[in-house]
Design a protein around this motif. Structure first.
Motif, PDB file in Angstrom:
ATOM      1  N   ARG A   1      28.206  68.672  13.532  1.00  0.00           N
ATOM      2  CA  ARG A   1      27.066  68.798  12.395  1.00  0.00           C
ATOM      3  C   ARG A   1      25.794  67.158  13.583  1.00  0.00           C
ATOM      4  NH1 ARG A   1      29.503  68.577   7.551  1.00  0.00           N
ATOM      5  NH2 ARG A   1      28.456  66.777   7.464  1.00  0.00           N
ATOM      6  N   ALA A   2      26.198  66.292  13.435  1.00  0.00           N
ATOM      7  CA  ALA A   2      25.554  65.350  14.700  1.00  0.00           C
ATOM      8  C   ALA A   2      25.403  66.397  16.121  1.00  0.00           C
ATOM      9  CB  ALA A   2      26.056  64.226  14.080  1.00  0.00           C
ATOM     10  N   MET A   3      26.383  66.071  16.487  1.00  0.00           N
ATOM     11  CA  MET A   3      26.384  66.900  18.051  1.00  0.00           C
ATOM     12  C   MET A   3      24.653  67.832  18.137  1.00  0.00           C
ATOM     13  SD  MET A   3      27.922  65.139  20.408  1.00  0.00           S
ATOM     14  CE  MET A   3      27.303  66.506  21.556  1.00  0.00           C
TER      15      MET A   3
ATOM     16  N   ASP B   1      21.372  64.460  17.564  1.00  0.00           N
ATOM     17  CA  ASP B   1      21.664  62.809  16.778  1.00  0.00           C
ATOM     18  C   ASP B   1      23.169  62.378  17.675  1.00  0.00           C
ATOM     19  OD1 ASP B   1      21.794  60.329  15.617  1.00  0.00           O
ATOM     20  OD2 ASP B   1      21.960  61.791  13.575  1.00  0.00           O
ATOM     21  N   LEU B   2      23.196  61.942  19.067  1.00  0.00           N
ATOM     22  CA  LEU B   2      24.301  61.388  19.357  1.00  0.00           C
ATOM     23  C   LEU B   2      24.466  60.258  18.995  1.00  0.00           C
ATOM     24  CD1 LEU B   2      23.084  62.121  23.700  1.00  0.00           C
ATOM     25  CD2 LEU B   2      24.725  63.462  21.241  1.00  0.00           C
ATOM     26  N   ALA B   3      23.692  58.937  18.749  1.00  0.00           N
ATOM     27  CA  ALA B   3      23.420  57.885  18.053  1.00  0.00           C
ATOM     28  C   ALA B   3      24.674  57.856  16.817  1.00  0.00           C
ATOM     29  CB  ALA B   3      22.002  57.427  17.812  1.00  0.00           C
ATOM     30  N   THR B   4      24.384  58.704  15.770  1.00  0.00           N
ATOM     31  CA  THR B   4      25.417  58.882  15.057  1.00  0.00           C
ATOM     32  C   THR B   4      26.616  59.578  15.516  1.00  0.00           C
ATOM     33  OG1 THR B   4      23.914  58.912  13.447  1.00  0.00           O
ATOM     34  CG2 THR B   4      25.823  60.278  13.196  1.00  0.00           C
ATOM     35  N   ALA B   5      26.819  60.316  15.877  1.00  0.00           N
ATOM     36  CA  ALA B   5      27.885  61.151  16.583  1.00  0.00           C
ATOM     37  C   ALA B   5      28.787  59.818  17.585  1.00  0.00           C
ATOM     38  CB  ALA B   5      28.020  62.296  17.707  1.00  0.00           C
TER      39      ALA B   5
END
Length: 80
Positions: free
Chosen positions: A15-17, A21-25
């Motif tokens: 979902r992050a990807m 949202d690369l920071a979360t991933a």
């Protein structure tokens, strides 16, 4: 890591990807994983429209990424 927990983490990563949202991933990656991410990211569909966990077995998750008429399957190994 049990399969239900692994699936939960892999789905959050997907979902992050998909949301960009690369920071979360990237929080899911070890330092070795971060170092190896460049070549994988270079193959990633752009724009990334969808990411779905297709299979989870033992400690391995297969995530299917799709976008821009391109698909990429990424197999990842997970641990606690």
């Amino acid at each position: 890591m049990d399969e239900a927990k692994l699936r939960e983490h892999a789905e959050a990563h997907a979902r992050a990807m998909a949301a960009g949202d690369l920071a979360t991933a990237s929080r899911d990656l070890t330092s070795e994983g971060r170092a190896a991410a460049g070549p994988v990211m270079a193959q990633m569909p752009s724009p990334l429209d969808a990411a779905e966990v297709s299979t989870v077995t033992d400690r391995v998750a297969l995530i299917e990424y799709e976008g821009g008429g391109k698909k990429l399957s990424v197999e990842s190994t997970w641990e606690d």
